[in-house]
Each structure stands twice: as C-alpha cells, then as structure tokens.
Design a protein around this motif. Structure first.
Motif, mmCIF file in Angstrom:
data_model
loop_
_atom_site.group_PDB
_atom_site.id
_atom_site.type_symbol
_atom_site.label_atom_id
_atom_site.label_comp_id
_atom_site.label_asym_id
_atom_site.label_seq_id
_atom_site.Cartn_x
_atom_site.Cartn_y
_atom_site.Cartn_z
ATOM 1 N N THR A 76 0.469 -1.255 0.192
ATOM 2 C CA THR A 76 0.172 -0.193 0.131
ATOM 3 C C THR A 76 0.156 1.015 0.194
ATOM 4 O O THR A 76 1.799 0.883 0.206
ATOM 5 C CB THR A 76 -1.259 0.338 1.470
ATOM 6 O OG1 THR A 76 -0.475 0.668 2.282
ATOM 7 C CG2 THR A 76 -1.662 -1.335 1.589
ATOM 8 N N ASP A 108 1.391 2.969 2.011
ATOM 9 C CA ASP A 108 2.394 3.951 3.471
ATOM 10 C C ASP A 108 3.114 4.488 3.418
ATOM 11 O O ASP A 108 3.973 3.520 3.233
ATOM 12 C CB ASP A 108 1.617 2.742 4.428
ATOM 13 C CG ASP A 108 2.353 3.210 5.682
ATOM 14 O OD1 ASP A 108 1.261 4.569 6.604
ATOM 15 O OD2 ASP A 108 3.054 2.873 6.472
ATOM 16 N N ARG A 109 3.386 5.155 3.725
ATOM 17 C CA ARG A 109 4.950 5.342 3.673
ATOM 18 C C ARG A 109 5.724 5.207 4.618
ATOM 19 O O ARG A 109 7.203 4.942 4.566
ATOM 20 C CB ARG A 109 5.367 7.241 3.887
ATOM 21 C CG ARG A 109 4.126 7.845 2.526
ATOM 22 C CD ARG A 109 3.983 9.216 2.671
ATOM 23 N NE ARG A 109 5.985 9.876 2.579
ATOM 24 C CZ ARG A 109 6.931 10.224 1.170
ATOM 25 N NH1 ARG A 109 6.406 9.887 0.168
ATOM 26 N NH2 ARG A 109 7.904 10.974 1.747
ATOM 27 N N PRO A 123 -3.544 3.220 2.126
ATOM 28 C CA PRO A 123 -2.597 3.374 3.045
ATOM 29 C C PRO A 123 -3.181 2.378 3.995
ATOM 30 O O PRO A 123 -3.896 2.625 4.783
ATOM 31 C CB PRO A 123 -2.104 4.287 2.883
ATOM 32 C CG PRO A 123 -2.414 5.536 2.084
ATOM 33 C CD PRO A 123 -4.117 5.064 1.827
ATOM 34 N N ARG A 180 -0.559 0.992 7.985
ATOM 35 C CA ARG A 180 0.688 0.937 8.511
ATOM 36 C C ARG A 180 0.306 -0.359 8.906
ATOM 37 O O ARG A 180 0.263 -0.656 9.666
ATOM 38 C CB ARG A 180 0.080 2.202 9.807
ATOM 39 C CG ARG A 180 1.395 2.025 10.197
ATOM 40 C CD ARG A 180 2.049 3.308 10.454
ATOM 41 N NE ARG A 180 2.000 4.694 9.636
ATOM 42 C CZ ARG A 180 3.049 5.637 9.527
ATOM 43 N NH1 ARG A 180 3.030 5.998 11.058
ATOM 44 N NH2 ARG A 180 2.928 6.480 8.963
#
Length: 420
Positions: free
Chosen positions: A83, A85-86, A142, A144
């Motif tokens: 995804t 998600d950074r 996103p 986590r």
C-alpha cells in the motif's frame, strides 16, 4: 478481493498492444504527473492479472497490506505491504524503485528480493505496464502494517546468496515477441510468461528452487499443491481441451472437464475471471500451442487397492460424481478422463479429498459448489485407496497413492491450520 472490474473501450485497446522488446516509457520514469483514469484502470486490470492482491493480502487482512504466508521448501516467506503507506509500505518508492523490484528483483534499499516474489516472471512486463500498475497501487488505501521477516534458516536467510542464485537461474529482460507468431499468440505468451507467472507453480523446480526450463509448464508444485501439466498431453495435459474450454475454465472456474480447486480456485476468483475475453483467448491460444508431453504415470494400483478404493467410492463419491466417474454437467466435475485426476503427482487430489474444495462463484456461474472434507471420516488407508481407484478406473491411468503420501498431506493441512 471479489470486486468486479469494469474495463472501458480505451483500456481494452491499450491492452491489445503486442508486447515486444522493452519499449521506452511514454514519459520518463522520473516524471511525477498525475495519471489519467485510463492509466489507473489499466493498472487495476494488470494488478489483477499479476495476482497482486491475492498474494499481498493476508487472510482477513487489509488489501495489499501483506502478511500472507508463502510456503517454500526452504521455509516460510511473508508477502510485503505494497500500500502507499510511507512508513511501512511503498509510499516512498519512486517509479524507478518499483520498476527495479519488478524487473530485477531488488528493493528500494538495494536488497535482493526472494523469488517467492515472482520477479523471474515480472521481469518480462513492459515498462509502461509496470508504470500503470504503480500508478494504480498509489491510489489504494494506505495501511500502516509492518512487514514480517522471512522464517528461513541459515544460510537461506542470507539475502547476499541471492546474487549467486540470480546469476545461475534468473534471465532478466522484458518479453520479446516472436515475429513468426500471431499477435494473439504473442499476447498469450506475454501474459503466461509474465504477469500471470503460470510457470511459478506449473513448472518443476530444481534443488535450488529455480524452475527447470526444459520442462516448462509440464507440472510442478506451488503452495503445497501440485499444479498439473499445461502442455498438450492427452492424459494429464490440455491435449483434449479446446481453446474455448480453457477460456471457460479461466473465466468461471469450471467446464465440462474440470473444476478449479485449491490455489487455482483463488487464481480464478482474484485474477482470471476479470480478464477480457481477448486476453483469455490469447492465453488459450498460447497454451494450445505447447508441445504434447506425457510424463510417466508411475506404478498403477494393484487389484486389492482398486477393490478397497472402489468400495469407498461407492459409499462416499457416487452421489455427486456418479457411478462411472462421469460427474454431472454444470454441477460436479467428471473424474473419468480428468487431466487433474491423472496428474503426475496426486497431492492436490489427496488434499481435496481430505480438506474439501470450493468451486468459486463467478458472475458467469454465480452458484459456487463445495465438496465436503473427508479427513474426519476416512483414514489414510481409505483415502489412499479411493484416490488410487479414481486415478485408475474408467480408463484413467496414473500412479497409485500410498498411506504415507496421504499422511504427509494430512500433516501439511494441520500445520497450515495450526492444529496439533
């Protein structure tokens, strides 16, 4: 995972383009322009063709967040969070990073990826198709979720060894079409050898876990199940299937010759049912052109095991599959003449008898069917007998199954379900 995908005319035209030598990207890899709707829908379609969601979604997990176990003979791998998600996903990955992972099997940090991620096949995917997939993945929700480390013993836990593996077994490079073949054949070859990565399961592997190119698509193991021969064998391959029957099977999960079960049922549910008719026909065209190969059937069942297996079959199987194994059209698959039943290895059939199987429901065939599990009713000797029987009755010809074979599969099922 069971969402339907609407593919517009512009998308269909884009997908019909023949894959050739790696073309230049329509825009540079570094370009960060906002992708259009057609590109996103094309990426969604291609991500389905590559089984991205199926592999990168754990049971009851968030889509694309990873965590699904990928069993290998060397230990368990876990799919990663893809995804945007950074912190834990690929949100910081550039298009160049993503392309290198798909094409070369190297992640953003420069680490070698395990070939449980099928980069040996994804390397065939064109740069523009990779770009569309990345554009689509950038739009998913996103999540986590930290990635799990592979559960591999030393020395398999050392990623540095993969550099040697790649030099020995990895043929990097985008698909190059055969100018002597039709556009339809080449499209099918591009999909089968690339995004669909059929050979990851349907090809035998060597001691190092690399596929044996000399027996490509002639049957192999994947996720503790035997994926049967896709070549033109009349006994255990697709020699008796028409192209239309292959298309029907991939679109609906069943036809008058077989029904998808085990990992293949999931492939139909998450992937092939969403492919266009043109792409399914291209795949069928390519598969029908594979050479006729008849692997050795192995030692057949003796009279005693056939008698015992026939008795079990009469008691537990005839109600659906009928007295002579002919099945019931549109409902229960035939066992007589079945390529899956006569496969070189019987593990998949044994697993279905023990653990049951669900024929996936699809829009074309909305009523899915389910075979009950017999692991509580039948012991190893009875399962071995009935599987040996159906592999050698009604003109079938395949190797017999032992109690030890059944015990091994039963234990695998227990381990996968966490049952002591």
């Amino acid at each position: 995972m069971y969402r339907r995908v609407a593919v517009g005319a512009a998308l269909v035209l884009g997908l019909a383009t023949l894959a050739a030598a790696d073309p230049p990207l329509s825009t540079p890899l570094s370009t960060r322009s906002q992708p259009g709707h057609a590109t996103l829908e094309r990426g969604r379609y291609l991500a389905r063709a590559g089984d991205c969601a199926a592999c990168h979604t754990a049971p009851n997990g968030k889509p694309f967040a990873g965590g699904r176990v990928v069993p290998t003979p060397f230990g368990d791998l876990y799919s990663t969070n893809i995804t945007p998600d950074r912190a834990t996903g690929i949100g910081k990955w550039t298009l160049q990073d993503f392309y290198r992972a798909m094409h070369s099997g190297i992640d953003r940090q420069g680490n070698h990826l395990y070939p449980g991620f099928p980069y040996p096949w994804y390397t065939k995917v064109t740069a523009d198709d990779v770009k569309a997939i990345k554009a689509y993945l950038d739009t998913v929700k996103p999540v986590r979720q930290l990635n799990r480390k592979p559960a591999l013993p030393w020395p398999f836990s050392m990623r540095s060894g993969l550099a040697i593996w790649n030099k020995l077994y990895f043929d990097e490079g985008t698909f190059v079409g055969d100018p002597h073949r039709s556009a339809q054949w080449n499209r099918g070859a591009y999909l089968v050898r690339g995004l669909e990565h059929c050979g990851a399961c349907h090809t035998a592997k060597n001691f190092a876990g690399a596929t044996k190119k000399s027996v490509a698509l002639q049957g192999g193991f994947g996720e503790n199940a035997f994926a049967p021969n896709l070549a033109g064998g009349l006994r255990d391959g697709l020699g008796n299937w028409t192209a239309a029957e292959i298309v029907e099977y991939l679109k609906t999960g069943s036809n008058d010759k077989s029904s998808a079960a085990g990992p293949m049922a999931e492939v139909v549910s998450d992937d092939t049912q969403y492919l266009t008719h043109a792409d399914l026909t291209a795949i069928a065209t390519y598969l029908k052109d594979l050479p006729r190969v008849e692997p050795d059937a192995g030692p057949v069942a003796d009279t005693g095991i056939m008698e015992r297996g026939g008795a079990v079959y009469t008691d537990d199987c005839t109600g659906c599959h009928m007295e002579h194994g002919q099945g019931q059209t549109g409902a229960f698959p035939p066992l007589k003449g079945s390529a899956a039943v006569q496969a070189q290895h019987a593990e998949t059939v044994v697993r279905i008898v023990l653990d049951g199987a669900a024929i996936p429901a699809t829009p074309a065939k909305p009523t899915g069917l389910e075979m009950p599990a017999f692991k509580a009713k039948l012991d190893d000797a009875q399962v071995a007998a009935v599987v040996s029987y159906i592999r050698n009755a009604w003109g079938n010809h395949a190797g017999a199954v032992s109690e030890g074979d059944v015990a091994k599969v039963r234990n695998q099922i227990r381990q996968q379900k966490g049952v002591p």
